[in-house]
Design an enzyme around this catalytic site. Structure first.
Site, PDB file in Angstrom:
ATOM      1  N   GLY A   1     -49.109  32.099 -36.259  1.00  0.00           N
ATOM      2  CA  GLY A   1     -48.404  33.244 -36.499  1.00  0.00           C
ATOM      3  C   GLY A   1     -47.568  33.816 -35.031  1.00  0.00           C
ATOM      4  O   GLY A   1     -47.156  34.796 -35.335  1.00  0.00           O
TER       5      GLY A   1
ATOM      6  N   GLU B   1     -54.144  27.993 -33.997  1.00  0.00           N
ATOM      7  CA  GLU B   1     -53.603  26.792 -34.477  1.00  0.00           C
ATOM      8  C   GLU B   1     -52.135  27.305 -34.965  1.00  0.00           C
ATOM      9  O   GLU B   1     -51.832  27.835 -36.098  1.00  0.00           O
ATOM     10  CB  GLU B   1     -54.591  26.489 -35.880  1.00  0.00           C
ATOM     11  CG  GLU B   1     -54.764  27.770 -36.687  1.00  0.00           C
ATOM     12  CD  GLU B   1     -55.846  27.457 -37.916  1.00  0.00           C
ATOM     13  OE1 GLU B   1     -56.511  26.337 -37.967  1.00  0.00           O
ATOM     14  OE2 GLU B   1     -55.663  28.216 -38.956  1.00  0.00           O
ATOM     15  N   CYS B   2     -51.371  27.089 -34.062  1.00  0.00           N
ATOM     16  CA  CYS B   2     -49.840  27.414 -34.111  1.00  0.00           C
ATOM     17  C   CYS B   2     -49.011  26.282 -34.871  1.00  0.00           C
ATOM     18  O   CYS B   2     -49.281  25.133 -34.452  1.00  0.00           O
ATOM     19  CB  CYS B   2     -49.476  27.684 -32.871  1.00  0.00           C
ATOM     20  SG  CYS B   2     -49.973  29.263 -32.203  1.00  0.00           S
ATOM     21  N   GLY B   3     -48.125  26.729 -35.686  1.00  0.00           N
ATOM     22  CA  GLY B   3     -47.109  25.731 -36.104  1.00  0.00           C
ATOM     23  C   GLY B   3     -45.750  26.044 -35.700  1.00  0.00           C
ATOM     24  O   GLY B   3     -45.356  25.291 -34.627  1.00  0.00           O
ATOM     25  N   ARG B   4     -45.346  27.036 -36.158  1.00  0.00           N
ATOM     26  CA  ARG B   4     -43.847  27.525 -35.828  1.00  0.00           C
ATOM     27  C   ARG B   4     -43.626  27.648 -34.302  1.00  0.00           C
ATOM     28  O   ARG B   4     -42.440  26.911 -33.866  1.00  0.00           O
ATOM     29  CB  ARG B   4     -43.530  28.923 -36.407  1.00  0.00           C
ATOM     30  CG  ARG B   4     -42.086  29.193 -36.435  1.00  0.00           C
ATOM     31  CD  ARG B   4     -41.961  30.809 -36.858  1.00  0.00           C
ATOM     32  NE  ARG B   4     -42.380  31.043 -38.035  1.00  0.00           N
ATOM     33  CZ  ARG B   4     -42.142  30.713 -39.337  1.00  0.00           C
ATOM     34  NH1 ARG B   4     -40.557  30.389 -39.312  1.00  0.00           N
ATOM     35  NH2 ARG B   4     -42.704  31.128 -40.289  1.00  0.00           N
TER      36      ARG B   4
ATOM     37  N   CYS C   1     -25.025  23.914 -56.473  1.00  0.00           N
ATOM     38  CA  CYS C   1     -24.521  24.804 -57.428  1.00  0.00           C
ATOM     39  C   CYS C   1     -25.054  25.931 -57.746  1.00  0.00           C
ATOM     40  O   CYS C   1     -25.664  26.362 -59.013  1.00  0.00           O
ATOM     41  CB  CYS C   1     -24.066  23.929 -58.703  1.00  0.00           C
ATOM     42  SG  CYS C   1     -23.353  22.178 -58.493  1.00  0.00           S
TER      43      CYS C   1
ATOM     44  N   TYR D   1     -40.853  24.385 -40.790  1.00  0.00           N
ATOM     45  CA  TYR D   1     -40.589  24.888 -41.830  1.00  0.00           C
ATOM     46  C   TYR D   1     -38.948  24.703 -42.197  1.00  0.00           C
ATOM     47  O   TYR D   1     -38.407  25.724 -42.994  1.00  0.00           O
ATOM     48  CB  TYR D   1     -41.016  26.525 -42.141  1.00  0.00           C
ATOM     49  CG  TYR D   1     -42.408  26.739 -41.503  1.00  0.00           C
ATOM     50  CD1 TYR D   1     -43.427  26.235 -42.293  1.00  0.00           C
ATOM     51  CD2 TYR D   1     -42.717  27.404 -40.458  1.00  0.00           C
ATOM     52  CE1 TYR D   1     -44.755  26.236 -41.978  1.00  0.00           C
ATOM     53  CE2 TYR D   1     -43.797  27.482 -40.278  1.00  0.00           C
ATOM     54  CZ  TYR D   1     -45.079  27.060 -40.857  1.00  0.00           C
ATOM     55  OH  TYR D   1     -46.295  27.301 -40.313  1.00  0.00           O
TER      56      TYR D   1
END
Ligand SMILES: *Cc1c(COP(=O)(O)O)cnc(C)c1O
Length: 388
Positions: free
Chosen positions: A224, A262-265, A339, A367
């Site tokens: 987060g 536990e970081c992602g971003r 479209c 992401y």
């Protein structure tokens, strides 16, 4: 010098490419990990980007990966013998069994039924699985753009149901309850707010220890930590956070042997860029549009977060003789090749863009490709280039 991200030879198809700077990724993550105080460990939440070169780059730097599916377990295994934490809101028996077979022994458990499920599969394998209970805290929390807790969500166990879940966990012979998992926020940009959150976690878990007469050994504080897409110069102040964390951790009970992030971003966003060529520029009902080869089927992040994603313009002088070359001085809305009017990457940007220029969206490493609907409209996929 030609930039491998934006370069195109005259006969090539239009530019549409993800580029990942693995050297920059290595440096960023090594810097983050190096500043963690004792007891704190950094895991990588691999849902942010599970491309093999990213995983191989991160594997030697972090304490392990957080995985949330059998597919992620398999991909993680491809990056080497990395310790894995198995989370995610739904775990099927086969995934639990496969995880146990590759020595995933720690599970983040989301409900009482799941405790029973993991216990049964562990029993069948003759092992004991370590469990952290994921709790959806009652709050209140520091502000952030997406809250996973403190309000109704499908994640974790609500606080009023925790006592019973603790009792259940302790009664199951093939589970060992070692602590709690608290992932409450997404994209938090304030170091001070994040420290406040951890202080709140400390006080809450200490209270549970008394209430349930247990000793927590492992506290997982989730991910987060955010990326500021609106103002690239005002990013999360990691040095300030690390300094505050070093001090804060000294106030955590000594028997909490492991504080896991536990970081992602925050780990992977900055290493990725998405480069697209402008195919047309037009004005419609008073709004200028730049239409690119690519779009939200490759890079869904801006629509998913309802933001205008930052980009720079790489001017391209080459243009076929005899064709008109439309241009705008902005404000311009950047859209893709789908479209649907929802295919918007950036809105009302005051910038000059001509057909044939290349736009480079920064901070596209987390992401981005990962969450996008790649085959909607069956356009070709972008290239993926891993550098360094
Ligand atoms: C997505 C997720 C993370 C990573 O979140 P970031 O905002 O990318 O740091 C960590 N833990 C859990 C349980 C998650 O679902």
């Amino acid at each position: 010098m030609t930039d491998p991200l934006t370069h195109r030879a005259p006969d090539d198809d239009p530019v549409c490419r993800y580029g990942y700077d693995l050297a920059a990724l290595r440096k960023h993550v090594a810097d983050v990990v190096a500043t963690l105080p004792e007891r704190c460990r950094m895991f990588y939440a691999m849902k942010a980007n599970s491309a093999a070169p990213i995983l191989r780059t991160l594997a030697p730097l972090v304490a392990g990966f957080e995985v949330a599916s059998g597919g992620e377990v398999a991909k993680a295994r491809g990056a080497g013998d990395v310790p894995l934490l198995f989370g995610g809101p739904v775990k099927a028996d086969r995934e639990i069994a496969d995880a146990l077979r590759v020595n995933v022994t720690r599970f983040h458990v989301e409900s009482p039924l799941e405790l029973h499920r993991i216990n049964a599969v562990a029993a069948a394998h003759g092992v004991t699985a370590e469990a952290l209970l994921r709790v959806n805290l009652a709050g209140p929390f520091p502000t952030a753009t997406v809250a996973m807790a403190g309000r109704p969500t499908q994640f974790g166990i609500e606080e009023p149901a925790l006592a019973e879940a603790v009792t259940t966990a302790r009664s199951l012979p093939h589970l060992r309850l070692t602590g709690f998992h608290l992932h409450s926020l997404s994209n938090n940009l304030s170091a001070d707010a994040h420290l406040d959150l951890l202080r709140f976690y400390r006080d809450t878990v200490t209270r549970w220890e008394d209430e349930f007469d247990l000793r927590c050994a492992v506290l997982n504080v989730g991910g987060g930590i955010g990326v500021n897409y609106a103002d690239l110069d005002a990013q999360f102040d990691w040095p300030r956070f690390a300094e505050g964390l070093a001090e804060l951790v000294t106030t955590f009970p000594a028997h909490w042997r492991e504080i896991d992030f536990e970081c992602g971003r925050y780990l992977v966003a900055a290493c990725g860029r998405y480069a697209v060529e402008v195919m047309d520029v037009k004005r419609n009902h008073g709004v200028d549009y730049a239409l690119v080869r690519g779009g939200t089927h490759h890079f869904r992040l801006p629509v998913s977060w309802q933001h205008s994603h930052p980009f720079t313009v790489v001017p391209v002088e080459a243009w076929p003789p005899g064709l008109p070359r439309p241009a705008t001085n902005g404000p311009v809305t950047v859209v893709g090749e789908l479209c649907t009017p929802k295919d918007v990457l950036a809105r009302d940007v005051p910038v000059r863009i001509r057909a044939g220029d290349v736009l480079v969206f920064s901070h596209a490493g987390a992401y981005g490709w990962e969450i996008s609907h790649h085959d909607f409209l069956s356009h070709p996929h972008p290239e993926h280039v891993f550098l360094g």
